[in-house]
Structure formats: structure tokens, C-alpha cells
Design a protein around this motif. Structure first.
Motif, PDB file in Angstrom:
ATOM      1  N   ARG A   2       0.828  -1.206   0.000  1.00  0.00           N
ATOM      2  CA  ARG A   2       0.000   0.000   0.000  1.00  0.00           C
ATOM      3  C   ARG A   2       0.864   1.257   0.000  1.00  0.00           C
ATOM      4  NH1 ARG A   2      -5.229   2.315   1.855  1.00  0.00           N
ATOM      5  NH2 ARG A   2      -4.444   4.161   2.903  1.00  0.00           N
ATOM      6  N   GLN A   3       1.863   1.249   0.866  1.00  0.00           N
ATOM      7  CA  GLN A   3       2.746   2.416   0.943  1.00  0.00           C
ATOM      8  C   GLN A   3       3.483   2.615  -0.370  1.00  0.00           C
ATOM      9  OE1 GLN A   3       2.796   4.678   3.419  1.00  0.00           O
ATOM     10  NE2 GLN A   3       4.054   5.819   1.970  1.00  0.00           N
ATOM     11  N   ILE A  62       1.250   4.261  -2.721  1.00  0.00           N
ATOM     12  CA  ILE A  62       1.127   5.679  -2.382  1.00  0.00           C
ATOM     13  C   ILE A  62       2.330   6.453  -2.910  1.00  0.00           C
ATOM     14  CG2 ILE A  62       1.102   7.333  -0.475  1.00  0.00           C
ATOM     15  CD1 ILE A  62      -0.584   5.412   1.112  1.00  0.00           C
ATOM     16  N   ARG A  83       2.179   9.321  -5.599  1.00  0.00           N
ATOM     17  CA  ARG A  83       2.711  10.632  -5.245  1.00  0.00           C
ATOM     18  C   ARG A  83       3.524  11.200  -6.405  1.00  0.00           C
ATOM     19  NH1 ARG A  83       7.008  13.118  -3.483  1.00  0.00           N
ATOM     20  NH2 ARG A  83       6.695  14.887  -2.097  1.00  0.00           N
ATOM     21  N   VAL A 111      -7.032   7.200  -3.499  1.00  0.00           N
ATOM     22  CA  VAL A 111      -5.581   7.165  -3.665  1.00  0.00           C
ATOM     23  C   VAL A 111      -5.004   8.551  -3.384  1.00  0.00           C
ATOM     24  CG1 VAL A 111      -3.667   6.772  -5.247  1.00  0.00           C
ATOM     25  CG2 VAL A 111      -5.695   5.348  -5.391  1.00  0.00           C
ATOM     26  N   ALA A 142      -5.020   9.411   0.217  1.00  0.00           N
ATOM     27  CA  ALA A 142      -3.946   8.723   0.933  1.00  0.00           C
ATOM     28  C   ALA A 142      -2.632   9.457   0.753  1.00  0.00           C
ATOM     29  CB  ALA A 142      -3.834   7.288   0.445  1.00  0.00           C
ATOM     30  N   VAL A 143      -2.372   9.912  -0.465  1.00  0.00           N
ATOM     31  CA  VAL A 143      -1.140  10.646  -0.732  1.00  0.00           C
ATOM     32  C   VAL A 143      -1.094  11.932   0.084  1.00  0.00           C
ATOM     33  CG1 VAL A 143       0.156  11.918  -2.473  1.00  0.00           C
ATOM     34  CG2 VAL A 143      -0.825   9.704  -3.031  1.00  0.00           C
ATOM     35  N   TYR A 170      -0.463  11.251   3.682  1.00  0.00           N
ATOM     36  CA  TYR A 170       0.944  10.884   3.869  1.00  0.00           C
ATOM     37  C   TYR A 170       1.810  12.137   3.905  1.00  0.00           C
ATOM     38  CZ  TYR A 170       5.542   9.133   2.535  1.00  0.00           C
ATOM     39  OH  TYR A 170       6.876   8.870   2.465  1.00  0.00           O
TER      40      TYR A 170
END
Lengths: 196, 196
Positions: free
Chosen positions: A8-9, A12, A16, A53, A56-57, A60
Motif C-alpha cells: 500500500r505504501q 502511495i 505521489r 488514492v 492517501a497521498v 501521507y
DNA sequence: ACTAATTAAACTATATTAGTCGAAAGATGG
DNA sequence: CCATCTTTCGACTAATATAGTTTAATTAGT
């Protein structure tokens, strides 16, 4: 970190890169997946939609900013320095980390609901930060203030207001002097004066 | 400059901005038109297709490069300096001016016919430039060469060959020293040696 | 006021792309 | 080595976006 989180990371991070370069609209799910060397449907296994998505970015990146703010503040001696560095780092980071900044600038993104939501989240974290600072200063009798909440909100509002004009015609020298002067103006009205 | 040409050039400038930022695929005709504060169909009044707009941009940029090459060469004293500056400016400009460089780098663009055509045009101009230089050096008995055409083509071929590897892992210091060393290697095989 | 050049709005046909589905391929654990 | 759970992917669809067209309006030149 478990496998799932790792992938998942990774997604991301890939997202990004593409988002920063092309913005939300011009980024395709396929590109993100390809960048992460995955199929598009794998991306949908981890995220429900393109907007998710993106969210999430943004989250983060907000996290990264908060980290940097913390270290900047921790490494400052006086409270005024803490405040000054907080502001300087905040602007520098918002400028550097493309997405939050993009989200703010690009009008066509601004009216999207989830952007507003992400922004609200970040603003709350920031606000708590400011309140803690002010409270600290109050305890130490450096700041002569009563209603911390209101002052914190006013302060943040001012920051957000200068944000755009400063970012639009960005020249690092002008930028920094203006921010510094802003801090001065703001704090010398708050400081306890010994000469009265 | 007549009205028509003026508007056309304006559209090319607008297109340039967008193409440089987003590349060919991600640029829409609407965006270009908007950037030039025109309607989309006005754009089609001046250009038959998106590809034609792109071609116009690339040609315009090639023109700029040629201009800069000319001044760089004219402002150099010795022929070797002329050659060295020619190469340095060439690479710097190809790097700076986004589109030609993009056209070279992005694989998905590379197989488009009109890109190849634009590139061929530029290459021809460049080749003539090199030939003129070599010829000059030959007349002045600085270069010990016979078949100018072949040597010019070989030289250009070498330039194009180094282009990609150099541009891909670009670090300005490494970049410049390598280019300089390339010139040295190339020319000290050509120079008339007085010691024999 | 007439003509030609320019622009723009509305439209269409095509191509892209977000998102779905089901099946295949890996992992996990008994 | 089977059964089950997780992860990946290819093929598909429906919605959207976009290149390009047409036609009519506006502007500029004479």
C-alpha cells in the motif's frame, strides 16, 4: 510492517510521483499502477477509487509536514524562535511537497469535496500545534493572552490568508523577509512588555 | 509582423507552455486555446491538428537553438573554442528547451512520425553548421581533413549517441567534464600536429 | 456598407479511462 | 498436498473527455 501495508505504501509513493508531476486530473490509474509495477486492478484492490488514492497521498504528505514541524520546533530555543521556525518550515514544506500545495492552488481541484476534507484534517493538526505553543508561552508568562483558542484560530487564519499571495509570486528573499516581518508584527503585539 | 502571424506565434507560445509542462499526450487543444485566451476552434483555424501545433512548437524551438548556437560560435575566438562551445550550448539548450528534449526522451512519442520529421529537420540544420565549421578549419589549415561530409556526419552521429546516456543521468559537473573530454578526444585526433 | 478574416458555440464520433468481475497465481497453515 | 485466504491480473463496460467539424456570429479592412 506487514506485507499489505508495505504494498500500500509503495502504491502511495508511486501515486505521489505521478500526482506531483501531472496533478489530479491528468494522472491515470494505469500510470500509477505501472509506476508501482502492478496491474491497474491491483490498485483497486488497495484503494476504492482514484480520489481515495489521492487522499492517501495527501494524508501521507501532511504526516511528513507535521514531522518536520515537530523537529523544527523541538530544535528551537526560545518560544519566538519556535514560532518563527514553525511558520518558515510550514511554508517551505507546503511549497516543496507538491500535492498539498497543488491542491490549494489549482482552482479546478479546490471545489472537490475530498480536497477540502483533507485540508480540514491537516488544519486541525496544525491548529492543535499552535494552541500548544501558545499555551506553553502563556504558562511561561512570555505571552500575555487569555483566550488561546480564539488567538490560535486567528493566527492560523492569517497564515492561510497570506499563503496564496506569498506562494503566487514566490521569490525566496522577498518571501522570507515578509514571513519574518509577519511573525514580528504578530508577536510584538502579544509579548509581555516589561516597560509599562 | 502581420496580424495572422502574430496570433499564430501567440498560439505557439501558449502551446509551448502547456506541452513543456505536460507533454504531448496530456496536453489538450482546449488548454492551449484557453492559455492563449482563444476558443478551441480558433486554434483549428490556424492549425489543422494537434500534431501540427506540436510540430510548430518544435520548429520554433529548433530555431531558437540555432540562434543561440550562432551567437555562441560567433563569440568564440579559436575554432576549437567554437567547436567546444557549440557542443556545450547544444546540450544545454536541448536540455533547457523542454520539447525537443521531451520528444527525444519519451518513448511513446518517439515512434510518432512527425517527431521523427521534426528531428530530421533540426539535424540537417545542425549538420550544415558542423560542415561550415569543419570547412573553415580546413581552409585555415587547423584541421587536417579531407572528406568533410563524412567527418561531419560521424561527428553528429557521435553527438546524438552521447546525448541520451548523458542526459539520463544528468549531473552538471560530470556532464560538462565529459563533454569537454569528448571534444578533446575528438579534436586532438584531427588537429595538425606540428611535432612530426 | 460590403467583404474577407477571425472567433466562438454547439455538436459528433472516437478514444481514454475509471471502475468491475472472475479467474488465476501465491501464500499460509493444517 | 489439500483447502482457504490473499494478492495479482486480463478482459470487459459504461461513463467521460477530447480531437476535430460545422455553422453562424463578430470583427476588421476598404
Amino acid at each position: 510492517m506487514e506485507k499489505h501495508e508495505k504494498v500500500r505504501q509503495n502504491l502511495i509513493n508511486a501515486a505521489r510521483k505521478i500526482f506531483v508531476r501531472f496533478g489530479f486530473e491528468k494522472t491515470t490509474m494505469n500510470e500509477i499502477a505501472l509506476e508501482a509495477r502492478k496491474g491497474k486492478s491491483s490498485l483497486y484492490y488497495y484503494f476504492a477509487s482514484k480520489e481515495e488514492v489521492f487522499q492517501a497521498v495527501v494524508e501521507y504528505e501532511a504526516g511528513i509536514i507535521v514531522e518536520k514541524l515537530k523537529t523544527a520546533v523541538n530544535n528551537s530555543e526560545t518560544l519566538i524562535d519556535k514560532a518563527r521556525n514553525f511558520i518558515l518550515v510550514r511554508f517551505a514544506e507546503i511549497q516543496k511537497l507538491g500535492n498539498l500545495y497543488n491542491a490549494l492552488r489549482d482552482d479546478f481541484l479546490n471545489h472537490l469535496e475530498f480536497i477540502k476534507k483533507a485540508r480540514v484534517q491537516y488544519d486541525m493538526m496544525e491548529l492543535n500545534f499552535i494552541k500548544a505553543l501558545l499555551n506553553d508561552g502563556k504558562q511561561q508568562r512570555i505571552f500575555d493572552i487569555n483566550d488561546i483558542d480564539t488567538i490560535a484560530e486567528t493566527f492560523q487564519m492569517t497564515l492561510k490568508a497570506v499563503e496564496l499571495p506569498l506562494l503566487i509570486d514566490y521569490e525566496s528573499e522577498v518571501f522570507e523577509t515578509r514571513l519574518n516581518s509577519l511573525v514580528d508584527i504578530f508577536f510584538y503585539g502579544i509579548l509581555t512588555r516589561n516597560d509599562e
